[in-house]
Motif scaffolding. Structure first.
Motif, PDB file in Angstrom:
ATOM      1  N   GLU A  66      -9.444   0.000   6.537  1.00  0.00           N
ATOM      2  CA  GLU A  66      -9.268   0.130   7.983  1.00  0.00           C
ATOM      3  C   GLU A  66      -7.809   0.362   8.383  1.00  0.00           C
ATOM      4  O   GLU A  66      -7.525   0.818   9.485  1.00  0.00           O
ATOM      5  CB  GLU A  66      -9.793  -1.123   8.683  1.00  0.00           C
ATOM      6  CG  GLU A  66     -11.281  -1.347   8.453  1.00  0.00           C
ATOM      7  CD  GLU A  66     -11.774  -2.696   8.913  1.00  0.00           C
ATOM      8  OE1 GLU A  66     -12.977  -2.819   9.204  1.00  0.00           O
ATOM      9  OE2 GLU A  66     -10.958  -3.636   8.999  1.00  0.00           O
ATOM     10  N   LEU A  67      -6.904   0.038   7.486  1.00  0.00           N
ATOM     11  CA  LEU A  67      -5.465   0.160   7.771  1.00  0.00           C
ATOM     12  C   LEU A  67      -4.707   0.483   6.492  1.00  0.00           C
ATOM     13  O   LEU A  67      -4.975  -0.109   5.439  1.00  0.00           O
ATOM     14  CB  LEU A  67      -4.936  -1.151   8.369  1.00  0.00           C
ATOM     15  CG  LEU A  67      -3.410  -1.338   8.440  1.00  0.00           C
ATOM     16  CD1 LEU A  67      -2.791  -0.350   9.431  1.00  0.00           C
ATOM     17  CD2 LEU A  67      -3.057  -2.779   8.828  1.00  0.00           C
ATOM     18  N   ILE A  68      -3.769   1.437   6.595  1.00  0.00           N
ATOM     19  CA  ILE A  68      -2.884   1.751   5.469  1.00  0.00           C
ATOM     20  C   ILE A  68      -1.438   1.553   5.928  1.00  0.00           C
ATOM     21  O   ILE A  68      -0.956   2.266   6.810  1.00  0.00           O
ATOM     22  CB  ILE A  68      -3.070   3.198   4.975  1.00  0.00           C
ATOM     23  CG1 ILE A  68      -4.530   3.460   4.618  1.00  0.00           C
ATOM     24  CG2 ILE A  68      -2.170   3.465   3.757  1.00  0.00           C
ATOM     25  CD1 ILE A  68      -4.832   4.908   4.251  1.00  0.00           C
ATOM     26  N   LEU A  69      -0.779   0.567   5.343  1.00  0.00           N
ATOM     27  CA  LEU A  69       0.641   0.318   5.611  1.00  0.00           C
ATOM     28  C   LEU A  69       1.464   1.063   4.563  1.00  0.00           C
ATOM     29  O   LEU A  69       1.243   0.881   3.361  1.00  0.00           O
ATOM     30  CB  LEU A  69       0.955  -1.180   5.532  1.00  0.00           C
ATOM     31  CG  LEU A  69       0.371  -2.091   6.615  1.00  0.00           C
ATOM     32  CD1 LEU A  69       0.642  -3.552   6.268  1.00  0.00           C
ATOM     33  CD2 LEU A  69       0.944  -1.753   7.979  1.00  0.00           C
ATOM     34  N   CYS A  70       2.396   1.869   5.003  1.00  0.00           N
ATOM     35  CA  CYS A  70       3.216   2.671   4.083  1.00  0.00           C
ATOM     36  C   CYS A  70       4.690   2.361   4.301  1.00  0.00           C
ATOM     37  O   CYS A  70       5.166   2.363   5.440  1.00  0.00           O
ATOM     38  CB  CYS A  70       2.965   4.162   4.302  1.00  0.00           C
ATOM     39  SG  CYS A  70       1.214   4.621   4.265  1.00  0.00           S
ATOM     40  N   GLN A  91      -9.241  -4.887   6.999  1.00  0.00           N
ATOM     41  CA  GLN A  91      -9.157  -4.634   5.569  1.00  0.00           C
ATOM     42  C   GLN A  91      -8.071  -3.556   5.361  1.00  0.00           C
ATOM     43  O   GLN A  91      -8.151  -2.481   5.962  1.00  0.00           O
ATOM     44  CB  GLN A  91     -10.492  -4.137   5.022  1.00  0.00           C
ATOM     45  CG  GLN A  91     -11.472  -5.246   4.652  1.00  0.00           C
ATOM     46  CD  GLN A  91     -12.070  -5.941   5.862  1.00  0.00           C
ATOM     47  OE1 GLN A  91     -12.404  -5.285   6.845  1.00  0.00           O
ATOM     48  NE2 GLN A  91     -12.202  -7.262   5.805  1.00  0.00           N
ATOM     49  N   TYR A  92      -7.063  -3.860   4.532  1.00  0.00           N
ATOM     50  CA  TYR A  92      -5.931  -2.940   4.425  1.00  0.00           C
ATOM     51  C   TYR A  92      -5.459  -2.735   2.990  1.00  0.00           C
ATOM     52  O   TYR A  92      -5.750  -3.541   2.091  1.00  0.00           O
ATOM     53  CB  TYR A  92      -4.759  -3.451   5.274  1.00  0.00           C
ATOM     54  CG  TYR A  92      -4.019  -4.642   4.707  1.00  0.00           C
ATOM     55  CD1 TYR A  92      -2.797  -4.482   4.040  1.00  0.00           C
ATOM     56  CD2 TYR A  92      -4.523  -5.940   4.828  1.00  0.00           C
ATOM     57  CE1 TYR A  92      -2.104  -5.561   3.530  1.00  0.00           C
ATOM     58  CE2 TYR A  92      -3.835  -7.032   4.321  1.00  0.00           C
ATOM     59  CZ  TYR A  92      -2.629  -6.843   3.664  1.00  0.00           C
ATOM     60  OH  TYR A  92      -1.946  -7.922   3.151  1.00  0.00           O
ATOM     61  N   VAL A  93      -4.721  -1.637   2.811  1.00  0.00           N
ATOM     62  CA  VAL A  93      -4.023  -1.357   1.554  1.00  0.00           C
ATOM     63  C   VAL A  93      -2.561  -1.088   1.883  1.00  0.00           C
ATOM     64  O   VAL A  93      -2.224  -0.720   3.013  1.00  0.00           O
ATOM     65  CB  VAL A  93      -4.629  -0.151   0.802  1.00  0.00           C
ATOM     66  CG1 VAL A  93      -6.063  -0.427   0.387  1.00  0.00           C
ATOM     67  CG2 VAL A  93      -4.543   1.122   1.646  1.00  0.00           C
ATOM     68  N   VAL A  94      -1.689  -1.272   0.887  1.00  0.00           N
ATOM     69  CA  VAL A  94      -0.254  -1.065   1.082  1.00  0.00           C
ATOM     70  C   VAL A  94       0.287  -0.089   0.041  1.00  0.00           C
ATOM     71  O   VAL A  94       0.097  -0.285  -1.160  1.00  0.00           O
ATOM     72  CB  VAL A  94       0.545  -2.382   0.968  1.00  0.00           C
ATOM     73  CG1 VAL A  94       2.019  -2.138   1.310  1.00  0.00           C
ATOM     74  CG2 VAL A  94      -0.027  -3.455   1.860  1.00  0.00           C
ATOM     75  N   LEU A  95       0.941   0.956   0.532  1.00  0.00           N
ATOM     76  CA  LEU A  95       1.669   1.879  -0.342  1.00  0.00           C
ATOM     77  C   LEU A  95       3.138   1.491  -0.292  1.00  0.00           C
ATOM     78  O   LEU A  95       3.808   1.666   0.729  1.00  0.00           O
ATOM     79  CB  LEU A  95       1.468   3.326   0.117  1.00  0.00           C
ATOM     80  CG  LEU A  95       0.092   3.918  -0.204  1.00  0.00           C
ATOM     81  CD1 LEU A  95      -0.157   5.191   0.593  1.00  0.00           C
ATOM     82  CD2 LEU A  95      -0.032   4.203  -1.704  1.00  0.00           C
ATOM     83  N   GLU A  96       3.619   0.918  -1.386  1.00  0.00           N
ATOM     84  CA  GLU A  96       4.973   0.379  -1.444  1.00  0.00           C
ATOM     85  C   GLU A  96       5.939   1.381  -2.065  1.00  0.00           C
ATOM     86  O   GLU A  96       5.526   2.285  -2.787  1.00  0.00           O
ATOM     87  CB  GLU A  96       4.976  -0.923  -2.239  1.00  0.00           C
ATOM     88  CG  GLU A  96       4.057  -2.000  -1.633  1.00  0.00           C
ATOM     89  CD  GLU A  96       3.822  -3.166  -2.565  1.00  0.00           C
ATOM     90  OE1 GLU A  96       4.272  -3.089  -3.731  1.00  0.00           O
ATOM     91  OE2 GLU A  96       3.188  -4.139  -2.139  1.00  0.00           O
ATOM     92  N   GLY A  97       7.231   1.176  -1.779  1.00  0.00           N
ATOM     93  CA  GLY A  97       8.262   2.063  -2.312  1.00  0.00           C
ATOM     94  C   GLY A  97       8.405   1.936  -3.806  1.00  0.00           C
ATOM     95  O   GLY A  97       7.688   2.559  -4.579  1.00  0.00           O
ATOM     96  N   GLU A  98       9.326   1.084  -4.233  1.00  0.00           N
ATOM     97  CA  GLU A  98       9.555   0.881  -5.666  1.00  0.00           C
ATOM     98  C   GLU A  98       9.352  -0.582  -6.019  1.00  0.00           C
ATOM     99  O   GLU A  98       9.536  -1.470  -5.192  1.00  0.00           O
ATOM    100  CB  GLU A  98      10.986   1.279  -6.039  1.00  0.00           C
ATOM    101  CG  GLU A  98      11.268   2.748  -5.950  1.00  0.00           C
ATOM    102  CD  GLU A  98      12.740   3.030  -6.205  1.00  0.00           C
ATOM    103  OE1 GLU A  98      13.279   2.528  -7.197  1.00  0.00           O
ATOM    104  OE2 GLU A  98      13.343   3.752  -5.393  1.00  0.00           O
ATOM    105  N   GLN A  99       9.027  -0.817  -7.252  1.00  0.00           N
ATOM    106  CA  GLN A  99       8.879  -2.180  -7.760  1.00  0.00           C
ATOM    107  C   GLN A  99      10.205  -2.920  -7.627  1.00  0.00           C
ATOM    108  O   GLN A  99      11.233  -2.493  -8.154  1.00  0.00           O
ATOM    109  CB  GLN A  99       8.458  -2.143  -9.235  1.00  0.00           C
ATOM    110  CG  GLN A  99       8.143  -3.504  -9.831  1.00  0.00           C
ATOM    111  CD  GLN A  99       6.850  -4.074  -9.300  1.00  0.00           C
ATOM    112  OE1 GLN A  99       5.886  -3.344  -9.089  1.00  0.00           O
ATOM    113  NE2 GLN A  99       6.812  -5.364  -9.082  1.00  0.00           N
ATOM    114  N   GLY A 100      10.212  -4.027  -6.884  1.00  0.00           N
ATOM    115  CA  GLY A 100      11.407  -4.848  -6.744  1.00  0.00           C
ATOM    116  C   GLY A 100      12.451  -4.332  -5.781  1.00  0.00           C
ATOM    117  O   GLY A 100      13.489  -4.968  -5.600  1.00  0.00           O
TER     118      GLY A 100
END
Length: 342
Positions: free
Chosen positions: A239-243, A177-186
C-alpha cells in the motif's frame, strides 16, 4: 625625411612593446582558483545536479569577478580505491581546494591526512564524515542537509495523503502495509531518512506493517529489480513504498508500469526534475526537495574564500566552525510556476 620616418617607427615599436607588457601584466593580475572535485558516482542524479550547478557557479564567478576558475572533476564510479587515486592526483596537480563526495564516509580520515600534508583545504559534501574526522584539522568542512529532516517531511506527505484519502488502506485492516527502498547499507542518510519517515507516520496515529525492505544503492535500475521481486511476493498487498531518493522511487514506478498495475502511494526524496515530472503525471505521490542549487552555491562560495586565503568564518555562516546545512522542503506542484521550469 628618412630620419623622421625612422624616429616614428622606433616610437611605434616602443608603444607596441609597452602595450604588450601592460597586457601581460594585466593577465597576470587576473586571479585563478583551482578546484579539484571527486564524486562517488556521476550517474547519481542528485550528485550530478550538484556538480552541474557548481560548474555554473564557476562560470558566473569568472564573469562577475574577472577571474579564472579551473575545475577538475572526477568520477569514482562507486570505488573508494579509485577515489583515493583521484585524491592523490588532484593534490599532485596543485589544486587550491578539494571538494569530496565520499564513496565510503569511514575513510574520511585518510583523505584529510593527505590534504593536511599538502596544506589543501577539504570540503566534504552530501556524505557527512563522522564528527571526530572533521575535527582532525581546522581546514576541513562539510556542506549538506540534515537527513532526519527529509525523513520527517517524507512522513508528513504520507500522513497528509492517508487522512485525505482513506482508500490508501486497500484491505481496510487499519494498517499501512509498506516496503522500503533504502540507499546504501549503513549509509547515515539512508538510515535517518527511513527512521524519521516511519517515526513521523506512526506518531500521527497511523499503524504500519512492514512487508520488506532492502538497499537499492540509490539507483533506479536496482530499485526496479527489487520491486519486481516484491511484486511477485506481495502483489496487491503493498500500500505504500518509502524510497530514500527519487531515482529509486522512479524505479519502483517502472516496475509497476512494466506489468501495468495500479500504483500505490510512492514517495521519494531529492526533488529531481524527473521526479517532479512523475508527480505532474500522477505517478509519484510526492517528494522532498534537497536543494542542489543552494548546496552548489555554498560549496563554490566556500571554495572561493578558501582558495583566495580569505577568512571563512567572516564570510560564511558556519555551524560549529565546520558545517553548512541547507533546508529540505516538500515539493508542492500548486506552488510551482513556469519560472521554475515546470
Amino acid at each position: 625625411m628618412k630620419q623622421k620616418k625612422l624616429y616614428l617607427c622606433i616610437l611605434l615599436l616602443f608603444f607596441l612593446v609597452g602595450c604588450s607588457q601592460r597586457t601581460t601584466e594585466e593577465i597576470k593580475k587576473v586571479p585563478e582558483i583551482k578546484i579539484g572535485l571527486t564524486a562517488y558516482r556521476r550517474d547519481d542524479t542528485f550528485i550530478n545536479m550538484i556538480i552541474s550547478n557548481i560548474q555554473e557557479e564557476g562560470k558566473e564567478a569568472e564573469q562577475q569577478k574577472n577571474m579564472k576558475v579551473t575545475m577538475n572533476i572526477m568520477d569514482a564510479k562507486g570505488s573508494q580505491t579509485m577515489q583515493n587515486e583521484h585524491i592523490d592526483k588532484l593534490i599532485e596537480q596543485g589544486c587550491d581546494v578539494l571538494c569530496v563526495n565520499l564513496v565510503d564516509r569511514t575513510v574520511a580520515a585518510t583523505v584529510i591526512d593527505k590534504a593536511k600534508t599538502a596544506n589543501i583545504p577539504v570540503i566534504f559534501f552530501n556524505r557527512e564524515p563522522v564528527k571526530e574526522d572533521l575535527e582532525r584539522w581546522n581546514k576541513v568542512y562539510y556542506v549538506g542537509a540534515e537527513a532526519s529532516e527529509s525523513g520527517k517531511l517524507q512522513g508528513q506527505i504520507v500522513v497528509e495523503q492517508y487522512y485525505k484519502n482513506n482508500t490508501i488502506d486497500k484491505n481496510g485492516d487499519g494498517k499501512l502495509q509498506y516496503v522500503v527502498l533504502e540507499g546504501e547499507q549503513g549509509h547515515q542518510d539512508a538510515l535517518l531518512r527511513t527512521e524519521y519517515a516511519i517515526k513521523t507516520i506512526t506518531e500521527a496515529g497511523i499503524q504500519m506493517d512492514k512487508l520488506a525492505g532492502d538497499t537499492a544503492n540509490w539507483l533506479r535500475s536496482q530499485a526496479e529489480t527489487k520491486m519486481n521481486q516484491w511484486l511477485q511476493l506481495y502483489d496487491d498487498k503493498i500500500e505504500l513504498i518509502l524510497c530514500n531518493n527519487d531515482d529509486m522511487a522512479l524505479g519502483a514506478i517502472d516496475a509497476y508500469e512494466n506489468i501495468e498495475k495500479e500504483l500505490p502511494i510512492i514517495v521519494g526524496i531529492d526533488g529531481t526534475a524527473l521526479a517532479i515530472e512523475a508527480m505532474m503525471q500522477g505517478k509519484l505521490t510526492g517528494t522532498v526537495k534537497n536543494d542542489a542549487e543552494k548546496q552548489a552555491e555554498l560549496i563554490f562560495k566556500l571554495s572561493y574564500h578558501l582558495a583566495m586565503g580569505e577568512d571563512v568564518a567572516k564570510n560564511m555562516n558556519l555551524l560549529r566552525e565546520k558545517y553548512i546545512f541547507t533546508k529540505y522542503s516538500i515539493v508542492k506542484l500548486e506552488e510551482m510556476t513556469k519560472e521554475d521550469g515546470y
